[in-house]
Motif scaffolding. Structure first.
Motif, short mmCIF file in Angstrom:
data_model
loop_
_atom_site.label_atom_id
_atom_site.label_comp_id
_atom_site.label_asym_id
_atom_site.label_seq_id
_atom_site.Cartn_x
_atom_site.Cartn_y
_atom_site.Cartn_z
N ARG A 174 33.51 69.78 45.71
CA ARG A 174 33.81 69.73 47.14
C ARG A 174 32.77 70.51 47.94
O ARG A 174 32.39 71.62 47.61
CB ARG A 174 35.21 70.32 47.40
N TRP A 177 33.46 74.13 48.88
CA TRP A 177 33.27 75.20 47.89
C TRP A 177 31.79 75.58 47.81
O TRP A 177 31.46 76.75 47.64
CB TRP A 177 33.80 74.77 46.53
N ALA A 199 34.23 74.38 39.01
CA ALA A 199 34.76 73.26 39.78
C ALA A 199 34.63 71.95 39.00
O ALA A 199 35.50 71.10 39.05
CB ALA A 199 34.03 73.15 41.12
N TYR A 274 42.46 73.11 36.97
CA TYR A 274 43.01 73.85 38.10
C TYR A 274 43.69 72.86 39.04
O TYR A 274 43.43 71.67 39.00
CB TYR A 274 41.93 74.61 38.85
N GLN A 275 44.58 73.41 39.84
CA GLN A 275 45.33 72.60 40.77
C GLN A 275 44.79 72.81 42.16
O GLN A 275 44.64 73.94 42.61
CB GLN A 275 46.79 73.04 40.72
N GLU A 276 44.47 71.74 42.84
CA GLU A 276 43.91 71.92 44.19
C GLU A 276 45.00 72.18 45.20
O GLU A 276 46.09 71.68 45.06
CB GLU A 276 43.14 70.68 44.60
N SER B 88 39.41 76.57 52.10
CA SER B 88 38.26 76.68 51.20
C SER B 88 38.38 77.83 50.22
O SER B 88 37.41 78.53 49.95
CB SER B 88 36.96 76.83 51.99
N LEU B 89 39.57 78.01 49.67
CA LEU B 89 39.70 78.98 48.59
C LEU B 89 39.29 78.27 47.31
O LEU B 89 39.47 77.06 47.17
CB LEU B 89 41.14 79.45 48.49
N LEU B 90 38.74 79.04 46.37
CA LEU B 90 38.37 78.44 45.09
C LEU B 90 39.64 78.35 44.24
O LEU B 90 40.24 79.37 43.90
CB LEU B 90 37.29 79.30 44.41
N PRO B 91 40.07 77.13 43.91
CA PRO B 91 41.41 76.95 43.35
C PRO B 91 41.57 77.49 41.93
O PRO B 91 42.69 77.65 41.47
CB PRO B 91 41.61 75.43 43.37
N TRP B 92 40.46 77.74 41.23
CA TRP B 92 40.59 78.24 39.86
C TRP B 92 40.67 79.77 39.83
O TRP B 92 40.84 80.36 38.78
CB TRP B 92 39.43 77.75 38.98
N LYS B 136 47.53 81.67 41.98
CA LYS B 136 46.45 80.75 42.37
C LYS B 136 46.80 80.13 43.73
O LYS B 136 47.98 80.02 44.08
CB LYS B 136 46.33 79.64 41.32
N ALA B 138 47.08 77.18 44.73
CA ALA B 138 48.01 76.05 44.69
C ALA B 138 49.46 76.52 44.66
O ALA B 138 50.37 75.78 45.02
CB ALA B 138 47.72 75.17 43.49
N ARG B 145 47.83 80.96 52.01
CA ARG B 145 46.44 80.60 51.69
C ARG B 145 45.51 80.98 52.82
O ARG B 145 44.43 81.52 52.59
CB ARG B 145 46.34 79.09 51.48
#
Lengths: 276, 300
Positions: A174, A177, A199, A274-276, B88-92, B136, B138, B145
């Motif tokens: 994305r 990111w 990512a 990972y979950q978006e 725009s947080l990094l989801p991992w 996280k 999510a 968030r």
């Protein structure tokens, strides 16, 4: 207890297994002799006039026998199933890891740079559809070693899904990111490792999972060709021995090991998901 | 021309189109002083986000320059913190790791403990803690968030904070709460902020000055509206301020009617802005009270 979906599914599976094995077993019974067998008939394996697929009971007997001592080594043509599988797994992993080592960095490059994507795309499109076994003669000629040639064949067949998935994953990161990395003044290397790699990791791992499946398919064929050791060689050797019980047993073992390899990769995929 | 902390000088952004080029906005000149909160309002497509991206250094203008603290802005920098519309947080990464990500980038030589402590300070400031910071993105609500995103931007202690419609995706109740928190934090830290919004009430609550953009293409910044309402402000009492409705009516009137009337390209010789002048400053609150009372207004 019957409420649980898993329990019910397991029950249905077991019923299907029993029915299937039952049909197989019953369809392959030698007919009972209606008159006493002659000495010749007894020598030729009963009253049966045609060869039959061995019944599951024979396969199970053999499996118990083979698996109770999987690592015996009684000379070049008589090795335990464990040794044969270990050879195959070693070749698959060697070729596969070599492919990952090359495919992932190049996939990164292609995914990041539209120029490199366009420049390398024709090569990939032409090389990708080639059956890995078609490389075998060339590999044998150049490498002059059957062991290394089969590893090369695994390398060449497992490189494409990893390469394409890595490029696809990296290109699809994305924009937001990447912008986060840019506004935090990350260096190109830091961006690659801290943002783009995590990512794209699920997509890359999916490619690696496809690759290990293909590599395991190809190793059987490759070993039938080069011979010597390995599960593919074992299948072909037992066919030449007309020992169909061993052939069926080794087919099942190929399926089992393939499933384990896939499970390992799917577990790894779940780690980076990972979950978006 | 007086020197402002942030100086935007005759900015324009044009994109190549089928015939010639498409001018999104042009003749954009304005300044922001240190510690001020400036909002920009305009209809979709007027180039607000493009201006924001230019300020962030993520986009380069076709014409014009941006100066911050006397130095020209070229490329992204940790001096400018950005809060994007979609968080725009990094989801991992966990919420905490998203904040430490920024802090580590800002102060690479800090120890782990120092980074952690600093990150927690800002997470606490936006009201995140008690275990939520270890989840996280999510697993967090939209409001939480955006709090993380705001904490990440404040934690790098930027000279300028850029907010791109930060509350656009939130429900009205959550939006109100976070607006007030943001207001408190900005008052406490004297942060300079530039924010895009669609919400007139949000702009009045937060901003010292509101820039109004005409419709695109060829969008321009038509006016700079002074929000003459004293700090500290809060949502419940601000609507009783005598200046509130004059300002609100002025903004709504602009968005509904004048933004369209004023849109389109303007010949350079008829427009002072084309020569780099700042937009006309209007003060609806003072204009409204000038007629009946002569109440004094503190300069915002």
């Amino acid at each position: 207890m019957l409420q649980s979906l898993n329990v019910r599914a397991t029950l249905v599976s077991l019923v299907m297994l029993v029915v299937l094995l039952g049909i197989w077993e019953l369809a392959n019974q030698a007919p009972a002799a209606d008159k006493p067998l002659t000495e010749y008939e007894m020598l030729m394996g009963g009253a049966d006039q045609e060869a039959r697929v061995p019944p599951p009971s024979a396969v199970i007997d053999l499996a118990v026998d083979e698996l109770s001592n999987p690592f015996y080594d009684a000379g070049p043509n008589d090795k335990g199933i464990g040794i044969q599988l270990a050879y195959s797994v070693y070749r698959v992993l060697a070729g596969y890891l070599l492919a990952a080592l090359i495919a992932i960095p190049i996939g990164f490059l292609i995914g990041m740079s539209p120029l490199m994507y366009k420049a390398l795309n024709p090569f990939i499109q032409v090389l990708r559809p080639i059956s890995p076994l078609a490389w075998m003669p060339l590999a044998l000629f150049i490498i002059k070693d059957s062991e290394a040639s089969s590893i090369f064949v695994i390398f060449i067949c497992s490189i494409w899904p990893m390469l394409i998935n890595t490029a696809f994953g990296v290109a699809g990161v994305r924009r937001d990111w990447v912008n986060v990395a840019r506004t935090h003044e990350l260096s190109a290397l830091k961006t690659a490792f801290a943002v783009i790699l995590p990512a794209a990791a699920p997509t890359i791992l999916t490619g690696m999972r496809i690759s290990i499946g293909i590599a395991w398919l190809v190793i059987v064929a490759a070993e039938m060709l080069v011979g010597g050791t390995g599960i593919g060689y074992y299948v072909w050797n037992e066919w030449n021995n007309l020992d169909l019980t061993s052939v069926i047993f080794s087919i099942l073992m190929i399926g089992l090991v393939g499933m384990l390899l896939d499970l390992a990769l799917s577990a790894a995929t779940r780690l980076v998901q990972y979950q978006e | 021309m007086t020197k402002h902390f942030l100086e935007i000088d005759n900015l324009a952004r044009r994109f190549p189109a089928k015939q010639g080029e498409l001018t999104v906005f042009e003749h954009a000149s304005f300044g922001i002083d240190k510690g001020k909160f400036v909002c920009i309002i305009g209809h979709s497509g007027c180039g607000k986000s493009t201006i924001m991206n230019v300020l962030a250094g993520l986009d380069t203008p076709t014409e014009g320059h941006v100066f911050m603290d006397g130095r020209e802005v070229s490329g992204p920098s940790l001096d400018r913190g950005v809060v994007f519309q979609n968080y725009s947080l990094l989801p991992w990464l966990t919420a905490l790791q998203n904040v430490t990500f920024g802090v580590q980038a800002r102060w690479p030589n800090w120890s782990k403990e120092q980074v952690r402590e600093h990150s927690y300070k800002y997470l606490d400031m936006v009201g995140l803690g008690g275990g939520a910071e270890l989840r996280k993105p999510a697993q967090l609500s939209g409001g939480m968030r955006q709090r993380v995103s705001i904490a990440r931007a404040f934690a790098i202690e930027p000279k300028l904070l850029l907010l791109d419609e930060p509350f656009g995706a939130l429900d009205a109740l959550t939006r109100g709460t976070i607006q007030e928190e943001l207001l408190k934090i900005c008052d406490a830290t004297n942060q300079t902020v530039f924010m895009i919004t669609h919400d007139v009430d949000e702009a009045i609550l937060l901003a010292d000055r509101i820039l109004l953009m005409t419709n695109g293409p060829h969008a321009r910044i038509a006016e700079s509206v002074k929000v003459d309402i004293d700090h500290p402000r809060d949502r419940s009492s601000i609507i009783h301020d005598p200046g509130y409705y004059p300002i609100r009516n002025h903004l709504v009137d602009f968005l509904v009617r004048r933004s369209k009337e004023l849109s389109g390209a303007v010949a350079p010789e008829t427009d002072a802005q084309a020569a780099g002048a700042h937009p006309k400053i209007v003060n609806p609150a003072a204009d409204a009270t000038a007629g009946n009372t002569s109440a004094e207004h503190s300069a915002a």
